[in-house]
Design an enzyme around this catalytic site. Structure first.
Site, mmCIF file in Angstrom:
data_model
loop_
_atom_site.group_PDB
_atom_site.id
_atom_site.type_symbol
_atom_site.label_atom_id
_atom_site.label_comp_id
_atom_site.label_asym_id
_atom_site.label_seq_id
_atom_site.Cartn_x
_atom_site.Cartn_y
_atom_site.Cartn_z
ATOM 1 N N SER A 90 0.617 -1.124 0.106
ATOM 2 C CA SER A 90 0.095 0.091 0.058
ATOM 3 C C SER A 90 0.747 1.075 0.124
ATOM 4 C CB SER A 90 -0.883 0.133 0.932
ATOM 5 O OG SER A 90 -1.523 1.199 1.345
ATOM 6 N N TYR B 75 -2.472 -0.002 10.269
ATOM 7 C CA TYR B 75 -2.597 -0.538 8.917
ATOM 8 C C TYR B 75 -1.064 -0.514 8.084
ATOM 9 C CZ TYR B 75 -4.071 -0.922 3.683
ATOM 10 O OH TYR B 75 -4.194 -1.133 2.634
HETATM 11 P P1 NAP Z 1 -12.281 -4.279 -0.164
HETATM 12 O O1 NAP Z 1 -13.009 -3.666 -1.530
HETATM 13 O O2 NAP Z 1 -12.697 -3.975 1.246
HETATM 14 O O3 NAP Z 1 -12.488 -5.989 -0.369
HETATM 15 C C1 NAP Z 1 -12.041 -6.664 0.376
HETATM 16 C C2 NAP Z 1 -11.883 -8.042 0.257
HETATM 17 O O4 NAP Z 1 -11.483 -9.112 1.148
HETATM 18 C C3 NAP Z 1 -13.645 -8.509 0.172
HETATM 19 O O5 NAP Z 1 -13.488 -9.512 -0.880
HETATM 20 C C4 NAP Z 1 -13.875 -9.408 1.333
HETATM 21 O O6 NAP Z 1 -14.529 -10.406 1.344
HETATM 22 C C5 NAP Z 1 -12.123 -9.964 1.610
HETATM 23 N N1 NAP Z 1 -11.978 -10.257 3.191
HETATM 24 C C6 NAP Z 1 -12.017 -9.567 3.781
HETATM 25 N N2 NAP Z 1 -11.402 -10.178 5.068
HETATM 26 C C7 NAP Z 1 -11.169 -11.344 4.816
HETATM 27 C C8 NAP Z 1 -10.894 -12.411 5.539
HETATM 28 N N3 NAP Z 1 -10.481 -12.636 7.019
HETATM 29 N N4 NAP Z 1 -10.617 -13.577 4.852
HETATM 30 C C9 NAP Z 1 -11.037 -13.492 3.600
HETATM 31 N N5 NAP Z 1 -11.444 -12.597 2.685
HETATM 32 C C10 NAP Z 1 -11.493 -11.454 3.513
HETATM 33 O O7 NAP Z 1 -10.718 -4.048 -0.450
HETATM 34 P P2 NAP Z 1 -9.916 -3.558 -1.346
HETATM 35 O O8 NAP Z 1 -9.804 -2.198 -1.415
HETATM 36 O O9 NAP Z 1 -10.177 -4.405 -2.740
HETATM 37 O O10 NAP Z 1 -8.294 -4.109 -1.064
HETATM 38 C C11 NAP Z 1 -7.828 -5.341 -1.434
HETATM 39 C C12 NAP Z 1 -6.217 -5.428 -0.962
HETATM 40 O O11 NAP Z 1 -5.568 -4.103 -1.494
HETATM 41 C C13 NAP Z 1 -6.042 -5.205 0.646
HETATM 42 O O12 NAP Z 1 -4.875 -6.006 1.102
HETATM 43 C C14 NAP Z 1 -5.855 -3.685 0.793
HETATM 44 O O13 NAP Z 1 -5.090 -3.314 1.952
HETATM 45 C C15 NAP Z 1 -5.130 -3.163 -0.551
HETATM 46 N N6 NAP Z 1 -5.169 -1.930 -0.822
HETATM 47 C C16 NAP Z 1 -6.273 -1.196 -1.025
HETATM 48 C C17 NAP Z 1 -6.143 0.159 -1.296
HETATM 49 C C18 NAP Z 1 -7.359 0.867 -1.498
HETATM 50 O O14 NAP Z 1 -7.485 2.145 -1.686
HETATM 51 N N7 NAP Z 1 -8.717 0.075 -1.944
HETATM 52 C C19 NAP Z 1 -4.934 0.842 -1.161
HETATM 53 C C20 NAP Z 1 -3.775 -0.092 -1.141
HETATM 54 C C21 NAP Z 1 -3.821 -1.176 -0.688
HETATM 55 P P3 NAP Z 1 -16.233 -10.169 1.565
HETATM 56 O O15 NAP Z 1 -16.710 -9.571 0.237
HETATM 57 O O16 NAP Z 1 -16.742 -11.763 1.719
HETATM 58 O O17 NAP Z 1 -16.291 -9.386 2.724
#
Ligand code: NAP
Length: 250
Positions: free
Chosen positions: A145, A159
């Protein structure tokens, strides 16, 4: 062995994981789509992958621990006779606040999923893809991130800390597995428009912070997915141990 390569994504039901699954299906992969609880969202991703010609299976499991990871990989072993790419994507921020105000349980849950969970997912992937264990090599992609170079003060320092660990894991594991034919890389997204911000209690976070981004806008999950697909492509054949920023210049 089946002709189509297989990609396993933790947290593949929404956001970056979902976009990666669908783009991978369009690029010729079969998919294992893990999710935590949102069966409807996971089902929609599987349907979109199938519409693109892929075989795809959804697996409900909490990948923060070993039991959950074993369930995901057991489902992958049952559905497919190969494994080529593992994306350790499942992650959470916890509720945004200063560290002093944060709930200790929320901190622990975040660090456990983002660090222990990712390590355990990568471990299961390594055990299947290592050439010395009968695998054919492959790729592990970790989700870092922009928080690592910002530190996320007043939002979620814990985080940012957890994602710093992901960079170290990427570095160490890339060296450990280079001789096994496994590339280990990470992408470091900036502000990406997904549900993660609403889950942190800040649904308009991307819009409010877009002025801090040199390119003047948040990114899309699809833009991160494209970067992941580049890293697992033949065009990145000499790339390992790197963390690729996808952050609009931030
Ligand atoms: P998101 O939209 O909140 O989606 C989270 C996903 O993870 C969902 O599919 C959720 O499943 C699943 N999940 C959550 N807890 C879990 C667990 N304990 N076991 C299995 N699955 C789990 O997140 P995102 O923004 O796409 O982020 C994905 C990754 O990118 C993360 O590692 C995040 O830290 C990283 N990231 C995101 C951003 C950003 O701005 N969005 C920036 C930097 C890094 P359900 O649908 O079943 O709840």
């Amino acid at each position: 062995m089946s002709n189509r390569p297989v990609m396993l994504i933790t947290g593949g039901s929404r956001g970056i994981g979902a976009a990666t699954a669908i783009k991978a299906a369009q690029a010729g992969y079969d998919l294992v789509v893990n999710y935590a609880g949102n069966a409807e969202a996971a089902g929609a991703v599987v349907a979109a992958c199938e519409a693109a010609g892929a075989k795809a299976v959804a697996v409900q499991a909490d990948v923060a621990d070993q039991t959950g990871n074993e369930a995901v990989f057991a489902a992958a072993d049952a559905a497919f006779d190969r494994l080529d790419v593992v994306v350790t994507n499942a992650g959470r921020t916890g509720l945004a606040s200063t560290l002093a105000e944060a709930d200790p349980e929320d901190i622990a849950k975040t660090v456990t999923l983002n660090v222990t969970g990712a390590l355990l997912t990568a471990r299961e992937g390594a055990r299947r893809m290592m050439k010395s264990r009968g695998g054919s090599g492959g790729h592990i992609i970790n989700l870092s991130s922009a928080a690592v170079w910002i530190g996320s003060p007043n939002e979620f320092v814990w985080y940012a800390t957890s994602k710093g660990a992901i960079d170290v894991m990427t570095l160490g594991l890339s060296k450990e597995l280079a001789g096994e034919g496994i590339h280990v890389n990470a992408v470091a997204p900036g502000l990406i428009d997904t549900d993660i911000h609403a889950s942190a209690g800040k649904p308009d976070r991307v819009e409010k912070m877009s002025g801090l981004i040199p390119m003047g806008r948040g990114g899309s999950a699809e833009e991160v997915a494209d970067t992941i697909l580049y890293l697992v492509s033949d065009q990145a054949s000499y790339v390992t141990g790197t963390v690729l920023k996808v952050a609009g210049g931030r």
